[in-house]
Design a protein around this motif. Structure first.
Motif, PDB file in Angstrom:
ATOM      1  N   VAL A 402       0.876  -1.167   0.000  1.00 17.44           N
ATOM      2  CA  VAL A 402       0.000   0.000   0.000  1.00 17.44           C
ATOM      3  C   VAL A 402       0.913   1.216   0.000  1.00 17.44           C
ATOM      4  O   VAL A 402       1.807   1.334   0.840  1.00 17.44           O
ATOM      5  N   LYS A 403       0.712   2.120  -0.957  1.00 20.14           N
ATOM      6  CA  LYS A 403       1.597   3.272  -1.094  1.00 20.14           C
ATOM      7  C   LYS A 403       0.815   4.570  -1.089  1.00 20.14           C
ATOM      8  O   LYS A 403      -0.318   4.628  -1.567  1.00 20.14           O
ATOM      9  N   ILE A 404       1.433   5.606  -0.552  1.00 20.19           N
ATOM     10  CA  ILE A 404       0.928   6.973  -0.652  1.00 20.19           C
ATOM     11  C   ILE A 404       2.026   7.813  -1.282  1.00 20.19           C
ATOM     12  O   ILE A 404       3.162   7.829  -0.787  1.00 20.19           O
ATOM     13  N   GLY A 405       1.689   8.482  -2.372  1.00 19.26           N
ATOM     14  CA  GLY A 405       2.695   9.279  -3.069  1.00 19.26           C
ATOM     15  C   GLY A 405       3.875   8.457  -3.531  1.00 19.26           C
ATOM     16  O   GLY A 405       5.005   8.946  -3.572  1.00 19.26           O
ATOM     17  N   GLY A 406       3.633   7.180  -3.863  1.00 20.58           N
ATOM     18  CA  GLY A 406       4.689   6.296  -4.329  1.00 20.58           C
ATOM     19  C   GLY A 406       5.558   5.712  -3.237  1.00 20.58           C
ATOM     20  O   GLY A 406       6.506   4.970  -3.511  1.00 20.58           O
ATOM     21  N   ILE A 407       5.262   6.011  -1.975  1.00 19.84           N
ATOM     22  CA  ILE A 407       6.068   5.521  -0.842  1.00 19.84           C
ATOM     23  C   ILE A 407       5.313   4.407  -0.129  1.00 19.84           C
ATOM     24  O   ILE A 407       4.156   4.588   0.270  1.00 19.84           O
ATOM     25  N   ASP A 408       5.964   3.256   0.038  1.00 24.43           N
ATOM     26  CA  ASP A 408       5.365   2.141   0.762  1.00 24.43           C
ATOM     27  C   ASP A 408       5.133   2.557   2.218  1.00 24.43           C
ATOM     28  O   ASP A 408       6.022   3.151   2.850  1.00 24.43           O
ATOM     29  N   LEU A 409       3.955   2.254   2.768  1.00 23.52           N
ATOM     30  CA  LEU A 409       3.592   2.741   4.109  1.00 23.52           C
ATOM     31  C   LEU A 409       4.597   2.393   5.202  1.00 23.52           C
ATOM     32  O   LEU A 409       4.810   3.202   6.108  1.00 23.52           O
ATOM     33  N   PRO A 410       5.243   1.220   5.199  1.00 22.39           N
ATOM     34  CA  PRO A 410       6.222   0.943   6.258  1.00 22.39           C
ATOM     35  C   PRO A 410       7.382   1.943   6.314  1.00 22.39           C
ATOM     36  O   PRO A 410       8.077   2.012   7.330  1.00 22.39           O
ATOM     37  N   HIS A 411       7.577   2.720   5.262  1.00 26.74           N
ATOM     38  CA  HIS A 411       8.655   3.722   5.271  1.00 26.74           C
ATOM     39  C   HIS A 411       8.182   5.065   5.833  1.00 26.74           C
ATOM     40  O   HIS A 411       8.979   6.002   5.925  1.00 26.74           O
TER      41      HIS A 411
END
Length: 591
Positions: A402-411
């Motif tokens: 699952v990504k927001i703005g191309g960033i995986d949520l765990p990051h």
């Protein structure tokens, strides 16, 4: 309840104390050292009765010798009391209060950082027990419990060892008495440990059920299910009664047995001493000294049963605290990042709730462009709410991303993630505080004017001004002083004040009357301007204008597109729409 629960040992109790003490371990260790020293000096002071009484009643009485030994005893007692006083400095200095405060802060941090999936496994009453009663038992009893444990072990061990130098047969009898008490104590500990753990569990269940009963009392009254008719609460109270009754029975028998062993054993030792005096193998002065020491020896033995009760109360509380603190946080993967764009992407996501075999989401993939409105539709239990939970990182999927703005949520850290998301739930939760403070939760740094401006945009400024205390009006428990529409608009004002780029709406108008729905809808229109919006919809007519509609069923994404395309496809969305239209027509005809 695990019947094979391990009984905590003295060393384990000490180690638990070290864990609880945290940054104050040094003070706790110092306290334990002083307690050991205190009771060592106490035992040595008692042993001075041998030379003291020998000086008075021996073959060559010496008052000077007796005075010297009396002086030694007084000095030892003074040192003992001093050590015990400074040993309790861990309690009296306020250190233990600091430990209690820090432990509650650590538990609070754990609640903030642990996966919500794990937190929801706990009933509210259980968490209340841990934060209130559990911390009190685990921390505030530390010094007292440690003192009792050391008093139970150190003096008898020293006295028995010294008694072998005076009369080995009496010393062996005392050692035998001590050895007989150990298995009885172990039996007592087994029952006590189980009883305390079961009692703690039953109490937390009752606390949860009482809280639920109070919160749901209006519904229960309307259904005439109060008092004896409230089955869940009555069952938990009855269970607590059974647990407490069984606990009293289980601990009474070993307590009585221990008292009997102590009394009979001491009488036997004294009888042996009298016989030895009569046959001349033991001097009268030594016998008198032993009489005094043995009477003092009985005190720690009598503490054997009471120590089990206290230690196991602490152990039961500490076990729950330890379980909560042991839950792994949602880790932030390296490198940590902050989204700069707010499109949302699901890529082949599979997710199953903890302890569930079936997947709640199965191979779900979609993209929500930034600044658009996307609707989630489908029957109850289809996975709509689970999708929103994944966006808030309720838990990590078993596979997929699952990504927001191309960033995986765990990051993304939980704090940074939730900075960018506002949520308006169908069931609004307001805290028992003023309206001003409930809105300000969206932005704690906001001024009063900014709060009022958000309230105006949410169309709740007018009704707030009509209240007796305006913005300083207390909303009551769970916002009970306000109507559903008023609470909903306040929650939207809170979200407007937060001004997050992503907004999630859980059908906020579903349970409202027409007038309230119109007001809330106007407030929502203000809230979602230029935002990435995800709305869970039950009434399809409210989302017909959405840029994208995701149709979810049995955890799978079965259709997606705008209203026109989905209607043309005559698939699952078409069937749902047609069914709702028939209900509307039936209502019109029926009316």
């Amino acid at each position: 309840m695990n019947s094979d629960k391990k009984i905590i040992s003295i060393m384990e109790s000490y180690k638990a104390g070290l864990v609880i003490a945290g940054d104050n371990r040094a003070e706790y260790k110092r306290s334990m050292f002083l307690f050991v020293a205190s009771f060592t000096f106490q035992a040595v002071a008692l042993l001075c009765f041998f030379p003291l009484l020998r000086s008075l009643f021996g073959t060559e009485p010496s008052v000077g010798g007796a005075v010297r030994w009396l002086g030694v005893m007084v000095a030892l007692v003074a040192v003992e009391l001093s050590c015990r006083w400074y040993g309790h400095d861990f309690d009296f200095s306020g250190t233990i209060v600091d430990v209690t405060h820090r432990l509650r802060l650590n538990l609070g941090e754990k609640l903030k950082s642990m996966p919500l999936e794990k937190m929801y496994r706990y009933k509210t009453g259980t968490l209340n027990y841990v934060f209130a009663v559990g911390v009190e038992y685990a921390v505030l009893s530390m010094g007292i419990v440690s003192s009792i444990i050391i008093q139970t072990v150190i003096p008898p061990a020293i006295i028995i060892a010294a008694a072998f130098l005076v009369e080995w047969r009496l010393a062996a009898a005392m050692l035998l008495l001590f050895c007989i008490a150990v298995p009885v104590q172990k039996w007592n500990r087994t029952g006590s440990s189980k009883e305390k753990a079961a009692n703690a569990k039953a109490l937390s269940i009752v606390e949860s059920d009482v809280l639920e009963y109070v919160q749901g009392l209006p519904v229960l009254r309307s259904a005439n299910q109060t008092g004896e008719k409230s089955a869940a609460l009555q069952a938990s109270i009855s269970h607590l009664r059974k647990v407490q009754a069984k606990g009293i029975l289980d601990k009474t028998v070993p307590t009585v047995m221990m008292s009997g062993i102590v009394e009979i054993g001491l009488v036997a030792v004294l009888t042996l001493g009298v016989l030895m005096i009569t046959n001349g193998s033991l001097s009268l002065s030594a016998a008198a000294a032993l009489l005094v020491i043995i009477s003092r020896f009985s005190e720690p033995l009598s503490l054997f049963t009471s120590i089990a009760q206290v230690v196991d109360i602490v152990d039961a509380a500490f076990t729950r605290i330890k379980e909560l603190l042991a839950i792994e946080n949602l880790e932030v993967a390296a490198p940590a990042a902050m989204p700069e764009a707010f499109d949302i992407e699901f890529d082949h996501v599979f997710f199953a709730y903890d302890r569930e075999e079936q997947f709640a989401l199965k191979n779900v993939s979609f993209t929500i462009p930034a600044g658009t409105l996307t609707a989630l539709v489908g029957p109850s239990g289809s996975g709509k709410t689970t999708i929103t939970k994944m966006i808030m990182r309720y838990a990590d999927p078993q596979s997929g991303t699952v990504k927001i703005g191309g960033i995986d949520l765990p990051h993304i850290s939980q704090e940074n993630l939730m900075k960018n998301i506002s949520v308006v739930f169908q069931d609004v939760y307001l805290f028992d505080d003023t309206i001003l403070n409930n809105i300000r939760m969206g932005n704690p740094d906001a001024s009063d004017e900014q709060v009022k401006d958000a309230a105006k945009k949410a169309f709740c400024h007018a009704f707030i001004r009509r209240l007796p205390d305006g913005y300083d009006t207390q909303v009551g428990d769970i916002g009970g002083a306000l109507s559903g529409g008023e609470k909903q608009r306040i929650s939207i004002a809170r979200a407007i004040l937060k001004d997050a780029p992503i907004v999630m709406l859980d059908e906020p108008t579903a349970a409202l009357d027409t007038e309230s729905e119109v007001a809330v809808q106007k407030a929502i229109d203000t809230l979602v301007t230029d935002k990435t919006v995800i709305v869970i919809a039950h009434r399809l007519s409210t989302v017909a204008g959405a840029a994208n509609i995701l149709v979810v069923e049995n955890g799978e994404l079965v259709e997606q597109g705008n209203h026109t395309a989905l209607m043309a496809g005559q698939g699952r969305y078409f069937s749902m729409w047609s069914a709702q239209q028939r209900v509307k027509e039936w209502n019109i005809i029926g009316g």
